[in-house]
Design a protein around this motif. Structure first.
Motif, short mmCIF file in Angstrom:
data_model
loop_
_atom_site.label_atom_id
_atom_site.label_comp_id
_atom_site.label_asym_id
_atom_site.label_seq_id
_atom_site.Cartn_x
_atom_site.Cartn_y
_atom_site.Cartn_z
N ARG B 18 0.83 -1.21 0.00
CA ARG B 18 0.00 0.00 0.00
C ARG B 18 0.86 1.26 0.00
O ARG B 18 0.57 2.23 -0.71
CB ARG B 18 -0.95 0.00 1.21
N VAL B 19 1.95 1.24 0.77
CA VAL B 19 2.86 2.40 0.80
C VAL B 19 3.46 2.61 -0.60
O VAL B 19 3.54 3.74 -1.09
CB VAL B 19 3.95 2.21 1.87
N GLY B 22 0.97 4.12 -2.90
CA GLY B 22 0.83 5.55 -2.65
C GLY B 22 1.90 6.34 -3.37
O GLY B 22 1.68 7.44 -3.85
N GLN B 93 -16.06 1.91 -3.87
CA GLN B 93 -14.84 1.94 -3.06
C GLN B 93 -13.60 2.04 -3.95
O GLN B 93 -12.65 2.74 -3.63
CB GLN B 93 -14.78 0.66 -2.19
N LYS B 96 -13.19 5.55 -5.18
CA LYS B 96 -12.69 6.40 -4.10
C LYS B 96 -11.19 6.19 -3.91
O LYS B 96 -10.43 7.14 -3.75
CB LYS B 96 -13.42 6.09 -2.79
N LEU B 97 -10.80 4.93 -3.97
CA LEU B 97 -9.38 4.60 -3.80
C LEU B 97 -8.55 5.17 -4.96
O LEU B 97 -7.48 5.73 -4.75
CB LEU B 97 -9.22 3.07 -3.71
N LEU B 100 -8.11 8.77 -4.43
CA LEU B 100 -7.13 9.01 -3.37
C LEU B 100 -5.70 8.85 -3.92
O LEU B 100 -4.83 9.70 -3.70
CB LEU B 100 -7.36 8.04 -2.20
N TYR B 101 -5.49 7.78 -4.69
CA TYR B 101 -4.16 7.56 -5.28
C TYR B 101 -3.80 8.72 -6.22
O TYR B 101 -2.65 9.15 -6.27
CB TYR B 101 -4.14 6.25 -6.07
N ILE B 104 -2.76 11.70 -4.22
CA ILE B 104 -1.42 11.48 -3.63
C ILE B 104 -0.36 11.59 -4.72
O ILE B 104 0.73 12.14 -4.49
CB ILE B 104 -1.36 10.09 -2.93
N SER B 116 1.41 8.24 2.94
CA SER B 116 1.19 6.79 2.91
C SER B 116 1.42 6.18 4.29
O SER B 116 0.66 5.33 4.74
CB SER B 116 2.13 6.12 1.90
N LEU B 119 -1.43 7.18 6.60
CA LEU B 119 -2.65 6.41 6.33
C LEU B 119 -2.50 4.96 6.80
O LEU B 119 -3.49 4.27 7.01
CB LEU B 119 -2.99 6.46 4.84
N GLU B 120 -1.25 4.51 6.95
CA GLU B 120 -1.01 3.18 7.51
C GLU B 120 -1.13 3.21 9.04
O GLU B 120 -0.83 2.22 9.70
CB GLU B 120 0.38 2.68 7.12
N LEU B 149 -4.46 17.84 0.56
CA LEU B 149 -5.42 16.78 0.24
C LEU B 149 -6.85 17.25 0.50
O LEU B 149 -7.76 16.94 -0.27
CB LEU B 149 -5.14 15.52 1.06
N PHE B 153 -9.93 17.13 -2.07
CA PHE B 153 -11.16 16.38 -1.79
C PHE B 153 -12.38 17.29 -1.73
O PHE B 153 -13.47 16.90 -2.14
CB PHE B 153 -11.01 15.57 -0.49
N GLN B 158 -16.15 16.17 -1.74
CA GLN B 158 -16.14 15.35 -0.53
C GLN B 158 -15.60 16.16 0.65
O GLN B 158 -14.87 17.13 0.46
CB GLN B 158 -15.25 14.12 -0.74
#
Lengths: 193, 160
Positions: B18-19, B22, B93, B96-97, B100-101, B104, B116, B119-120, B149, B153, B158
């Motif tokens: 995930r990191v 990002g 979802q 949305k992801l 977000l990416y 970033i 990243s 968010l972890e 961010l 958003f 959002q």
């Protein structure tokens, strides 16, 4: 941001099922190590092989002229330089641990200094020995026929000139440019912190 | 060592992936970076001296790998968002992801790493250790990144 928790939820929803399993990663690790090793080891073996061939020639071919013996010694010397330089480089490669970015920049700077030193000293000595060795070594074999002597020396001299004046500076310039770009990029990233 | 490595890989690879996502915003390259990270982890596991948490150490290797992925980063998606984005009714979802990416990806390289890690759910002190900054500097950076961010958003309709 008040909605950091919402972002975390979105972030954690990423699909990680496509990641390789542990068996695959272990295979990749073995492959990675062997690829790095094979590349360097192949170069060292080739240098050892060529040096061994030259040493065996010393014993098998009974030359009558001192120039041939000197040529053989020069080529063997250059081969040994190549072998030891690459053995040293394998050691440095394996001493490279997982460094921080600042330490990595320092490592790259050191590589840059080592390369410049190699280009100015070690490579000059090695290439000089090979060039001189070749010129001396072929004399005994081609001296009896003038046309063969001339053709051989023109060919060898051209080869040496191309290696000295074209290949050597070009390869160094290309490597230095790549290394400089990497160092510059790493410094740019470090500046962001 | 192999057994413990397998456990480490199973536990931390999703987090590292995930990191990397990002940072690189490309699943295939993120997988490659994850793999490279664990190659480095495996190589250096014997020299890990418990001076920091294992997760901190692994994420530090991962972030260093990400920052050094110079060639790969040139191909990274950093396109600007369209000026007039229609408001989504019900985003999935995945959408949305993806958004977000995308947000970033528009940050600086090091900011991508910091968000990243945040968010972890890593504490700010641990993030500071990983990226080699003081806690104060890290706090300031995190605040700025959150602001950036938030603007993106809000523009997207959002987090009003």
């Amino acid at each position: 941001m008040d909605n950091l928790n919402d972002l975390k939820k979105i972030w954690l929803s990423a699909d990680t099922s496509g990641l390789p399993d542990t068996a695959t990663i272990m295979r990749a690790i073995c492959k990675y190590r062997s690829q790095k090793l094979i590349k360097k080891a192949a170069l060292i073996l080739a240098a050892i092989f060529l040096t061994a061939v030259m040493i065996s020639v010393v014993f098998l071919y009974k030359s009558v002229m001192i120039s041939t013996r000197l040529g053989e010694a020069c080529i063997i010397g250059a081969g040994l330089i190549l072998v030891f330089t690459n053995i040293g480089s394998i050691g440095r490669l394996y001493n490279l641990k997982s460094l921080s970015n600042k330490e990595f920049i320092a490592y790259l700077e050191q590589v840059k200094i080592n390369r410049a030193k190699y280009y100015r000293k070690t490579q000059v000595i090695g290439l000089s020995l090979v060039s001189l060795g070749l010129l001396l070594y072929i004399y005994e074999g081609v001296r009896l026929y003038l046309w063969l002597l001339l053709a051989s020396y023109v060919f060898v001299l051209l080869y040496i000139l191309v290696m000295w004046l074209v290949v050597r500076p070009r390869v160094y310039k290309r490597q230095a440019k790549k290394l400089d770009a990497t160092i510059k990029e790493m410094k740019r990233l470090a500046d962001q912190f | 060592m192999q057994q413990s490595f397998e456990e480490i890989y199973t536990q931390y690879s999703p987090q590292v992936f995930r990191v990397c996502m990002g940072y690189i915003n490309d699943p295939a390259q993120a997988r490659d970076l994850t793999q490279e990270t664990f190659i480095a982890v495996w190589q250096n596991l014997s020299s890990f001296r418990n001076e920091s948490k294992l997760s901190t150490w692994i994420l530090r290797i991962a972030t260093n790998n990400c920052l050094r992925a110079l060639e790969k980063s040139k191909r990274m998606v950093t396109t600007d968002l369209p000026f007039d984005i229609p408001l989504p009714h019900e985003e999935t979802q995945e959408e949305k992801l993806a958004f977000l990416y995308k947000c970033i990806a528009e940050l600086e390289e090091t900011e991508r790493i910091i968000i990243s890690l945040l968010l972890e759910d890593l504490p700010q002190a641990e993030i500071a250790t990983i990226i080699g900054l003081t806690e104060g500097n890290t706090r300031v950076k995190i605040h700025r990144i959150k602001e950036k961010l938030a603007v993106k958003f809000r523009d997207h309709g959002q987090f009003e």
